[in-house]
Write an enzyme that holds these catalytic residues in place. Structure first.
Site, short mmCIF file in Angstrom:
data_model
loop_
_atom_site.label_atom_id
_atom_site.label_comp_id
_atom_site.label_asym_id
_atom_site.label_seq_id
_atom_site.Cartn_x
_atom_site.Cartn_y
_atom_site.Cartn_z
CD GLU A 57 -2.82 1.35 0.48
OE1 GLU A 57 -2.66 2.42 -0.25
OE2 GLU A 57 -3.74 0.58 0.39
CG ASP A 106 -0.64 5.10 -0.93
OD1 ASP A 106 -1.38 4.78 -1.67
OD2 ASP A 106 -0.93 5.10 0.38
CB SER A 148 -5.35 2.25 -2.27
OG SER A 148 -5.93 1.79 -1.25
#
Length: 559
Positions: free
Chosen positions: A266, A270, A471
């Site tokens: 994650e 990002d 995300s």
């Protein structure tokens, strides 16, 4: 750049006499997937966050509307942190009452923030249980990690109740993952080359010249729940995928402490995609090590925003919980924190989630859709997800079936979106889910979208394909808004700030409208796994659509 201001305060007031108690959090959500490991030792140190009642919340909301509405004479006249503090700072009475209450229980190790509306205090579990009657602190374990939470509701003296919004660190249980999850799936058709910065730039019409150049521009991502990026992964990603445009390969500032161990998929996603879309722009990472045994890490991040005099203009966050798992007091206070950021000119972007409309089982044969927060907040810009119609080509986009969206059950529909949502509900009336599944008068989301399917990510020095989730779409949109901010700042214009009022007034200008596909819903006889469907103009799956960068720049770089 930013300055962190931490104030240690002496609690030296005379004791108060209290007459009774008022209870908070009647419905305590116990950690269902955590194993109870027994009561904590009475001497166990805990850190609790006390959210003091603020002043002038209505005026704060009015100010946000004025500085965010392009038709207002006050548009773009954002406030400084000092001005925000002067507006919302708790009254002297509130500060004295809360501090005296803590002092009477021997709690003196506290620090506050610039706006003086949070107190973070360290005390033993024994003191906390006396301070907050009814609380009962236990240790819970999951997959080698532990948290300390109260298994029962807490109360405070009624004289103090009116001066507190909530006490953080008692009941909030972090979700298993940063949002619902990141999915890795292979295309049904076989091999898929996947989404890379070059693919995104081709689809959204970004040229090699569309990179940052303004010196006073910056952007940020926030990491939670043991998600950390590795600098070596970022460098490798840019070496592999950033050769056709000017970029940076290092984060300029880490706020917080990076944890050890493996990089998180994650966090890698990002930082790699905000820095490749918002290329050559100074980038910060807000990081929260560990799981904060007695704290909700998201709350820690919000406290930081209230305590820094200079912040990046765009923040993207891939984090959320089900609305029904949170107390109304907590969500209302977090909304105020979002307003405080917005009036300072900060754009907050949140992922819409990866479970479509969601589903909550109310009882036998009775279900309802399940909105997510902060995606459902009226004061953030929420980003949904799309897929290419043809997974092997840069084609037009359709709904990604996991894209989160729907209607809040807590927050009323803001004025800025009422017309757009009404248009959707009327135009697709025949194909809407039964009205018992959603709240037609609630804040509707998402507001905008981008590709969220089949990304390449470098994590732990390994290129990983087929990573999907909102995300991914959120930092992509955030990066483009950072580029637009750079153009605005170069012209002497203010940063975009809270985008939604302007976004809805433009009615999709500068965006590719997504009109095909539906997302997930409840698996029952009535909706049969289907939530809402995309439609012309705004819809609760993809918002107004996905960015056409040059057109969006033209729409947003004017005063």
């Amino acid at each position: 750049m930013g300055t962190i201001l931490l104030f240690f305060i002496p609690l030296l007031f005379s004791p108060l006499v209290f007459s009774g108690f008022l209870e908070y959090d009647q419905d305590v959500l116990l950690p269902q997937d955590w194993t109870h490991a027994g009561r904590v030792d009475p001497s166990e140190p805990l850190e609790l966050t006390f959210a003091l009642k603020q002043q002038n919340i209505d005026l704060l909301g009015e100010t946000l509307s004025r500085v965010s509405d392009p038709d207002s004479a006050q548009y773009g006249k954002h406030l400084s942190l000092q001005e925000v503090a002067s507006l919302v700072r708790p009254s002297e009475l509130t500060q004295k009452v809360v501090q005296r209450w803590l002092q009477t229980h021997g709690v003196s190790n506290c620090r506050t923030v610039h706006t003086q509306d949070f107190l973070q205090c360290t005390m033993t579990a024994e003191v906390a249980e006396v301070l907050l009657p009814g609380s009962r602190f236990n240790r819970y374990i999951r997959e080698g990690q532990s948290i300390v939470r109260s298994s029962a509701p807490y109360s405070v003296h009624d004289d103090v109740h009116q001066h507190l919004d909530f006490v953080g660190g008692l009941h909030r249980v972090p979700p298993r993952e940063k949002y619902v999850n990141l999915k890795q799936t292979r295309s049904k058709a076989g091999v898929h080359l996947g989404v890379t910065p070059a693919i995104l730039r081709a689809r959204y019409n970004l040229t090699a010249a569309d990179v940052g150049s303004a010196q006073n521009n910056s952007q940020a991502v926030a990491q939670f729940l043991e998600q950390y990026y590795h600098p070596a992964d970022l460098a490798e990603f840019m070496n592999m995928f950033g050769r056709t445009f000017q970029h940076r390969s290092e984060v300029d500032r880490v706020v917080g402490t990076q944890g050890g161990g493996k990089a998180g998929l994650e966090a890698s996603l990002d930082i790699e995609y905000i820095m490749s879309t918002g290329a050559n722009i100074s980038t910060w990472v807000f990081t929260n090590p560990g799981r904060h045994e007695s704290q909700e890490p998201f709350l820690q991040w919000m406290v930081l925003l209230s305590n820094m005099t200079g912040l990046p203009w765009v923040h993207t966050i891939s984090y959320g919980d089900d609305e029904d798992s949170l107390s109304a007091a907590y969500m209302m206070r977090i909304n105020t924190e979002f307003m405080k950021a917005g009036v300072r000119g900060i754009s907050l972007l949140f992922a819409s989630g990866d479970s479509g409309a969601g589903c909550r089982h109310l009882g036998k044969d009775q279900n309802t859709f399940r909105p997510s927060f902060p995606a459902s907040s009226p004061y953030v810009t929420t980003v949904g997800g799309t897929s290419f119609k043809n997974p092997f080509k840069v084609t037009y986009e359709v709904t990604h079936y996991i894209s989160g969206g729907g209607f809040s059950n807590v927050f009323k529909m803001p004025d800025y979106q009422a017309s757009a949502v009404e248009g959707y509900l009327k135009s697709v009336k025949v194909t809407l889910p039964p009205q018992s599944y959603f709240n037609t008068s609630g804040r509707a989301y998402p507001d905008i979208a981008a590709l969220s399917d089949n990304y390449w990510v470098v994590s732990n020095r390994v290129p990983i394909p087929w990573v999907s989730g909102t995300s991914a779409s959120t930092p992509v949109v955030g990066g483009m808004l950072s580029l637009i901010n750079g153009q605005r700042l170069a012209k002497g214009l203010p940063a975009l700030g809270f985008l939604n009022p302007r976004l809805y007034k433009h009615k999709g200008q500068g965006l590719f409208d997504v009109t095909e596909g539906c997302h997930l819903g409840c698996l029952d006889e009535q909706v049969q796994g289907k939530g809402f469907c995309a439609a012309p103009s705004w819809d609760p799956v993809t918002g107004w659509g996905t960015p056409n960068y040059p057109a969006l720049l033209a729409a947003l770089q004017s005063e």
